[in-house]
Design a protein around this motif. Structure first.
Motif, PDB file in Angstrom:
ATOM      1  N   HIS A  15      -8.177   6.650  -5.300  1.00  0.00           N
ATOM      2  CA  HIS A  15      -8.856   6.576  -6.587  1.00  0.00           C
ATOM      3  C   HIS A  15      -8.608   7.814  -7.449  1.00  0.00           C
ATOM      4  CE1 HIS A  15     -10.710   3.552  -4.093  1.00  0.00           C
ATOM      5  NE2 HIS A  15     -11.273   2.998  -5.156  1.00  0.00           N
ATOM      6  N   ASP A  16      -8.746   8.981  -6.832  1.00  0.00           N
ATOM      7  CA  ASP A  16      -8.592  10.214  -7.630  1.00  0.00           C
ATOM      8  C   ASP A  16      -7.117  10.535  -7.869  1.00  0.00           C
ATOM      9  OD1 ASP A  16      -8.705  10.588  -4.824  1.00  0.00           O
ATOM     10  OD2 ASP A  16      -8.988  12.736  -5.079  1.00  0.00           O
ATOM     11  N   ASP A  17      -6.241  10.144  -6.945  1.00  0.00           N
ATOM     12  CA  ASP A  17      -4.791  10.286  -7.210  1.00  0.00           C
ATOM     13  C   ASP A  17      -4.416   9.472  -8.452  1.00  0.00           C
ATOM     14  OD1 ASP A  17      -3.512  11.327  -4.332  1.00  0.00           O
ATOM     15  OD2 ASP A  17      -5.250  10.043  -4.063  1.00  0.00           O
ATOM     16  N   ALA A  18      -5.013   8.273  -8.574  1.00  0.00           N
ATOM     17  CA  ALA A  18      -4.691   7.418  -9.732  1.00  0.00           C
ATOM     18  C   ALA A  18      -5.057   8.115 -11.034  1.00  0.00           C
ATOM     19  CB  ALA A  18      -5.424   6.081  -9.609  1.00  0.00           C
ATOM     20  N   VAL A 152      -1.770  22.560  -4.741  1.00  0.00           N
ATOM     21  CA  VAL A 152      -2.242  21.665  -3.677  1.00  0.00           C
ATOM     22  C   VAL A 152      -3.694  21.288  -3.903  1.00  0.00           C
ATOM     23  CG1 VAL A 152      -2.787  21.547  -1.204  1.00  0.00           C
ATOM     24  CG2 VAL A 152      -0.678  22.680  -1.966  1.00  0.00           C
ATOM     25  N   MET A 153      -3.989  19.982  -3.960  1.00  0.00           N
ATOM     26  CA  MET A 153      -5.384  19.588  -3.763  1.00  0.00           C
ATOM     27  C   MET A 153      -5.562  19.449  -2.262  1.00  0.00           C
ATOM     28  SD  MET A 153      -7.865  17.443  -2.835  1.00  0.00           S
ATOM     29  CE  MET A 153      -9.269  18.535  -2.611  1.00  0.00           C
ATOM     30  N   GLY A 154      -6.377  20.319  -1.721  1.00  0.00           N
ATOM     31  CA  GLY A 154      -6.619  20.283  -0.283  1.00  0.00           C
ATOM     32  C   GLY A 154      -7.425  21.494   0.119  1.00  0.00           C
ATOM     33  N   VAL A 241     -13.548  13.586  -8.645  1.00  0.00           N
ATOM     34  CA  VAL A 241     -12.179  13.113  -8.899  1.00  0.00           C
ATOM     35  C   VAL A 241     -11.207  14.268  -8.582  1.00  0.00           C
ATOM     36  CG1 VAL A 241     -10.720  11.973 -10.623  1.00  0.00           C
ATOM     37  CG2 VAL A 241     -13.141  11.522 -10.564  1.00  0.00           C
ATOM     38  N   HIS A 242     -11.185  14.589  -7.280  1.00  0.00           N
ATOM     39  CA  HIS A 242     -10.460  15.773  -6.781  1.00  0.00           C
ATOM     40  C   HIS A 242      -9.088  15.988  -7.424  1.00  0.00           C
ATOM     41  CE1 HIS A 242     -13.196  15.624  -3.255  1.00  0.00           C
ATOM     42  NE2 HIS A 242     -12.977  14.318  -3.259  1.00  0.00           N
ATOM     43  N   ASP A 243      -8.210  14.989  -7.233  1.00  0.00           N
ATOM     44  CA  ASP A 243      -6.778  15.222  -7.463  1.00  0.00           C
ATOM     45  C   ASP A 243      -6.433  15.517  -8.921  1.00  0.00           C
ATOM     46  OD1 ASP A 243      -6.424  14.816  -4.784  1.00  0.00           O
ATOM     47  OD2 ASP A 243      -5.854  12.707  -4.990  1.00  0.00           O
ATOM     48  N   ALA A 244      -7.208  14.957  -9.835  1.00  0.00           N
ATOM     49  CA  ALA A 244      -6.918  15.178 -11.255  1.00  0.00           C
ATOM     50  C   ALA A 244      -7.098  16.650 -11.643  1.00  0.00           C
ATOM     51  CB  ALA A 244      -7.803  14.278 -12.113  1.00  0.00           C
TER      52      ALA A 244
HETATM   53  C1  PIR Z   1     -11.222  11.849  -0.734  1.00  0.00           C
HETATM   54  C2  PIR Z   1     -10.045  11.786   0.027  1.00  0.00           C
HETATM   55  C3  PIR Z   1     -10.150  11.594   1.398  1.00  0.00           C
HETATM   56  C4  PIR Z   1     -11.398  11.518   1.991  1.00  0.00           C
HETATM   57  C5  PIR Z   1     -12.558  11.625   1.231  1.00  0.00           C
HETATM   58  N1  PIR Z   1     -13.789  11.623   1.811  1.00  0.00           N
HETATM   59  C6  PIR Z   1     -12.451  11.778  -0.143  1.00  0.00           C
HETATM   60  C7  PIR Z   1      -8.669  12.022  -0.538  1.00  0.00           C
HETATM   61  C8  PIR Z   1      -8.514  12.225  -2.045  1.00  0.00           C
HETATM   62  O1  PIR Z   1      -7.488  11.400  -2.563  1.00  0.00           O
HETATM   63  C9  PIR Z   1      -8.144  13.710  -2.212  1.00  0.00           C
HETATM   64  O2  PIR Z   1      -6.755  13.901  -2.376  1.00  0.00           O
HETATM   65  C10 PIR Z   1      -8.519  14.366  -0.923  1.00  0.00           C
HETATM   66  N2  PIR Z   1      -8.218  13.303   0.040  1.00  0.00           N
HETATM   67  C11 PIR Z   1      -9.943  14.889  -0.856  1.00  0.00           C
HETATM   68  O3  PIR Z   1     -10.305  15.187   0.430  1.00  0.00           O
END
Ligand code: PIR
Ligand code: CA
Length: 317
Positions: A15-18, A152-154, A241-244
């Motif tokens: 979802h957030d990658d999108a 890096v998103m991580g 929405v992490h990745d954005a």
């Molecule tokens: C988000 C992700 C995986 C697990 C959870 N609980 C939530 C995905 C997202 O796409 C983002 O890249 C990263 N992994 C956040 O942990």
């Protein structure tokens, strides 16, 4: 305006990658050279198709999609169906791609693109497990000094989401993450400390609803599913929405504050495998290659995302 920032987005939509894709496609400060995919949120086949479906929704199937690693370097596959659903993008109907992905493997595409470009021009953005990026660095070490920056998103310096201290992308392939954090390239970690500030609130959804377009509806469908998952499994009011955030940082660094700090990835702890360890004890050395994202301008971030959806919606019609 200065030249757009050229990026490769290595992702596992998600979802957030999108949303990261939408921002990268729409904002004039970014030139998206290609999408590479890695097994993560769902299996490689599903998330590669998801990437293509998102491109269809955005009217941008011209952007090449290269499928990459289906499994981590050492560990077994781990996916996140509770959070992203069976498809990896549950909550919306996914349009059929009209073309197959590219023949070239993601790792090959990353290497060829970096080797063909002027040194210091192409930025690698990773929003899934780091398997492809690690393999690229091992297969062609010269990319390390050619890349402009790796974003890096991580990870997280205080928070985990998959274990008490590990974030999903790092946890899935910690050995790959260790390789990527250890290489001599400049690396920005946009971790949970930052991305948990990027919540898609009801106000944001209302702004997108006002755009009144198929892509706007698509975003809302994604966020509604993501919100329910986050309420049920992580106790959040709204979904992050992490990745954005990685793309927002590249568009406008004033939206994402950073701090230099040495980082390493834990591989052998009894309770801490996949933890990103940040050493805040003293001011970072001048030549410190790592930085972490610390504070998000929430309004500024969502203005960028809403504007991206508006731009892509109008290009479509
Ligand atoms: C988000 C992700 C995986 C697990 C959870 N609980 C939530 C995905 C997202 O796409 C983002 O890249 C990263 N992994 C956040 O942990
Ligand atoms: Ca992701």
């Amino acid at each position: 305006m200065s030249d757009p920032r050229q990026i490769i987005l290595d992702c596992d939509p998600g979802h957030d990658d999108a949303v990261a894709m939408m921002l990268a496609l729409a904002n004039p400060a970014i030139e998206l050279l290609g999408i590479t995919t890695v097994g993560g949120n769902q299996t490689l086949d599903k998330i590669t198709r998801n990437a293509q479906s998102v491109l269809v929704m955005c009217g941008r199937e011209d952007v090449p999609v290269h499928a990459g690693s289906a499994r981590p370097l050492v560990r077994r596959v781990e996916i996140a169906p509770d959070i992203h659903g069976e498809s990896g993008l549950d909550g919306v109907e996914l349009p059929e791609p009209t073309r197959p992905p590219q023949d070239t493997h993601a790792v090959r595409f990353i290497i060829d693109t970096l080797m063909a470009a002027e040194p210091g021009t192409v930025t690698l953005v990773a929003t899934g497990p780091l398997t492809n990026v690690a393999l690229a660095a091992r297969l062609e070490p010269r990319i390390v000094e050619r890349v402009r920056e790796v974003v890096v998103m991580g990870g997280g310096y205080h928070e985990g989401n998959w274990t008490p201290v590990a974030e999903f992308n790092i946890w899935v392939d910690p050995e790959a993450a260790h390789i990527v954090f250890d290489e001599e390239w400049p690396l920005t970690m946009v971790g949970l400390d930052l991305t948990h500030q990027a919540l898609a609130t009801a106000k944001v959804e209302a702004q997108v609803r006002d755009i009144d377009s198929p892509l706007g509806e698509f975003f809302i469908g994604l966020m509604d599913f993501f919100r329910k998952a986050y309420q049920e499994h992580q106790g959040f009011p709204d979904p992050p929405v992490h990745d954005a955030c990685t793309i927002a940082y590249l568009i406008d660094p004033t939206i994402v504050q950073t701090r230099k700090v040495p980082l390493t990835v834990e591989l052998r702890g009894e309770h801490t495998v996949g933890m990103t360890v940040a050493d805040f004890r003293s001011p970072a050395a001048a030549d410190c290659r790592h930085q972490v994202a610390t504070k998000l301008d929430h309004a500024g971030f969502w203005d960028l995302v809403v504007e991206a959806i508006r731009v892509l919606s109008h290009e479509e019609s």
